[in-house]
Each structure stands twice: as C-alpha cells, then as structure tokens.
Design a protein around this motif. Sequence first.
Motif, PDB file in Angstrom:
ATOM      1  N   ARG A 175      18.096  38.986  65.607  1.00 40.26           N
ATOM      2  CA  ARG A 175      19.430  38.984  65.008  1.00 40.26           C
ATOM      3  C   ARG A 175      20.074  37.607  65.094  1.00 40.26           C
ATOM      4  N   ARG A 176      19.884  36.928  66.232  1.00 37.72           N
ATOM      5  CA  ARG A 176      20.450  35.584  66.369  1.00 37.72           C
ATOM      6  C   ARG A 176      19.828  34.623  65.370  1.00 37.72           C
TER       7      ARG A 176
ATOM      8  N   ARG B 265      18.396  35.367  62.502  1.00 39.02           N
ATOM      9  CA  ARG B 265      18.820  35.715  61.149  1.00 39.02           C
ATOM     10  C   ARG B 265      20.259  35.267  60.900  1.00 39.02           C
ATOM     11  N   THR B 266      21.099  35.429  61.913  1.00 34.94           N
ATOM     12  CA  THR B 266      22.488  35.017  61.758  1.00 34.94           C
ATOM     13  C   THR B 266      22.588  33.515  61.513  1.00 34.94           C
TER      14      THR B 266
ATOM     15  N   ASP C 216      14.520  38.719  52.887  1.00 37.53           N
ATOM     16  CA  ASP C 216      15.397  39.769  53.406  1.00 37.53           C
ATOM     17  C   ASP C 216      15.675  40.823  52.339  1.00 37.53           C
TER      18      ASP C 216
ATOM     19  N   GLU D 146      21.076  47.056  59.170  1.00 37.64           N
ATOM     20  CA  GLU D 146      21.429  45.920  60.013  1.00 37.64           C
ATOM     21  C   GLU D 146      21.353  44.606  59.236  1.00 37.64           C
ATOM     22  N   LEU D 147      20.325  44.453  58.408  1.00 38.00           N
ATOM     23  CA  LEU D 147      20.206  43.242  57.605  1.00 38.00           C
ATOM     24  C   LEU D 147      21.384  43.127  56.638  1.00 38.00           C
TER      25      LEU D 147
ATOM     26  N   GLU E  57      24.361  44.341  56.938  1.00 37.12           N
ATOM     27  CA  GLU E  57      25.581  44.026  57.670  1.00 37.12           C
ATOM     28  C   GLU E  57      25.642  42.555  58.065  1.00 37.12           C
ATOM     29  N   LEU E  58      24.495  41.945  58.355  1.00 38.13           N
ATOM     30  CA  LEU E  58      24.488  40.521  58.677  1.00 38.13           C
ATOM     31  C   LEU E  58      24.938  39.672  57.491  1.00 38.13           C
ATOM     32  N   TYR E  59      24.710  40.169  56.272  1.00 36.85           N
ATOM     33  CA  TYR E  59      25.162  39.461  55.078  1.00 36.85           C
ATOM     34  C   TYR E  59      26.573  39.879  54.661  1.00 36.85           C
TER      35      TYR E  59
END
Length: 263
Positions: free
Chosen positions: A108-109, A111-112, A163, A236-237, A239-241
């Motif tokens: 997650r880090r 990808r962020t 992604d 989750e992906l 939401e990261l965007y």
Amino acid sequence: MLVQVRLGLRPLRRLRDQLAAVRAGGLDRLPERQPTEVRPLAAEINALLDQNGVNLEHARSQVANLAHGLKTPLATLSIALAETGAARDAALARHVDAMDRRIRHHLRRARTAAIGGHSRTRADVATHVADLAIALRRIHADKTIDFVNAVPDGLTVACDPQDLDEMLGNLTENAFKWCRVRVRIGALRRGPDVVIRVEDDGPGLDEAAMSEALIRGRRLDESRPGHGFGLPIAMELAELYGGSVVLDVSEFKGLEARLTLPA
C-alpha cells in the motif's frame, strides 16, 4: 515599465501553463524549445521529472515482485490452516495473518507513492476491457457467453494501466465465473470521475452478502475456485486512487460491480 514587466514575465506564464499541462497529463515533460531566460529552469524540471519516474518505477518493481511472489502461497496456506480447525494451528494462523498485514502494508505504501504521480498517467478503458475479454473467453471456453463491451472509445481514467487491469480483471473474472450467458461492461463520464459498470445475469447476491463479499478472504461459495481476495483488492486499489467499488443488482437481475475512478 508596465509593458516591459508584462512582456518580460510572459515566458514564465507560458512555463506555468506547460507545467499545468504536465500535471494534467497533456504533456509528459516540458518542451525543449524555451526562451533563453527560462531554458535552464525547464531543463532542471525535466531532469527532476525523469529521475522521479525512474525512482518510482524501480521501487514499485521491487515491491511488486515481493508481493506477487508471496501472496499466492500465503493465501493457499491461510485456507489450508482454516480447513484443519485444530487448536495447534492457531499460532501458525496468527503468524500468517501478521505476514499478510506486513505485505499489504508495504504494498500500500509503494502504491501510494506511485499514485502520487497518477495524474500524469492515462489508461484507455475500452482497450483494457477488450484485452481482458479475449483472455477470459479462453479461460471460460466451456461456457457460451454473450459479452458486450459498451465502453465508449477514447474514455480514459487517471490510473496506472497495470492497476486498471488488476481492478477490472478481478471484477470481470467474477462476472464470467458466475454469469449464465450474459456479461456487459459499460462506462460513462460523471463529473470528475468515470464510472465503469460490470454486469452479469448470474444468481446475484442479497444486500448482506454484498457487504461480506468485500471482506478480504471471505468466499460466499466454496464450490468455485479462488481465494476470495479479488473484490477487496479491487476495492483497496480504487480507494487509493480516490475511487470506490460498489455492488448492486444488475439490469439482468444478476450482480453489478460499479468501479469509480478519477477521469
């Protein structure tokens, strides 16, 4: 003096507009042809963009190799431990859960960090849907599926292509797996976002089951292959965007998965 100042600052205003185009995805880097006064500044900005791109790609590649190398055996081990039901396996199960949390945390880090530059990346939705459909038709060759790609040509999202493939792949795989004969994927622009709808005519889910389906590792039917990680990964992906994944009843009375991503 007013005219001199306006004329003198015009190259900087032009450079500002070009930087805005880079941030919006219209340009990959600043044009090489610049007025003499701002040419060194433009060259340094381009060098910074190039270096950041290389660093992000290198870090993301390393984390992706780690995650992809471990997530499948880890999921398999989790399922095997759950099936034993023995008390002696409880400690092992806790260790597996800790490993899983650590991997997901670092992924997650990474990808962020990569997504921090997502506004410069564009992915064409219709092209990715068409490629996925070709692969899934081969995987589900035993079924006769009426697939419709209703995504308009030229519709793009501000998302890394890999992604987008992972999110769409998980949602479309579920549709192909559970449908009877029909799968349809459509998309439309809604304000600053793009909404992608993946619909099937399968048995669908009730409201409680829809909530459970988005819980990591939760499988609602053990008769089909899979580990239950697909929908939560897509959520989750997204939401990261700054997007989302929502489940609903489709027009075919099956399941509809709505993936929302920034345009």
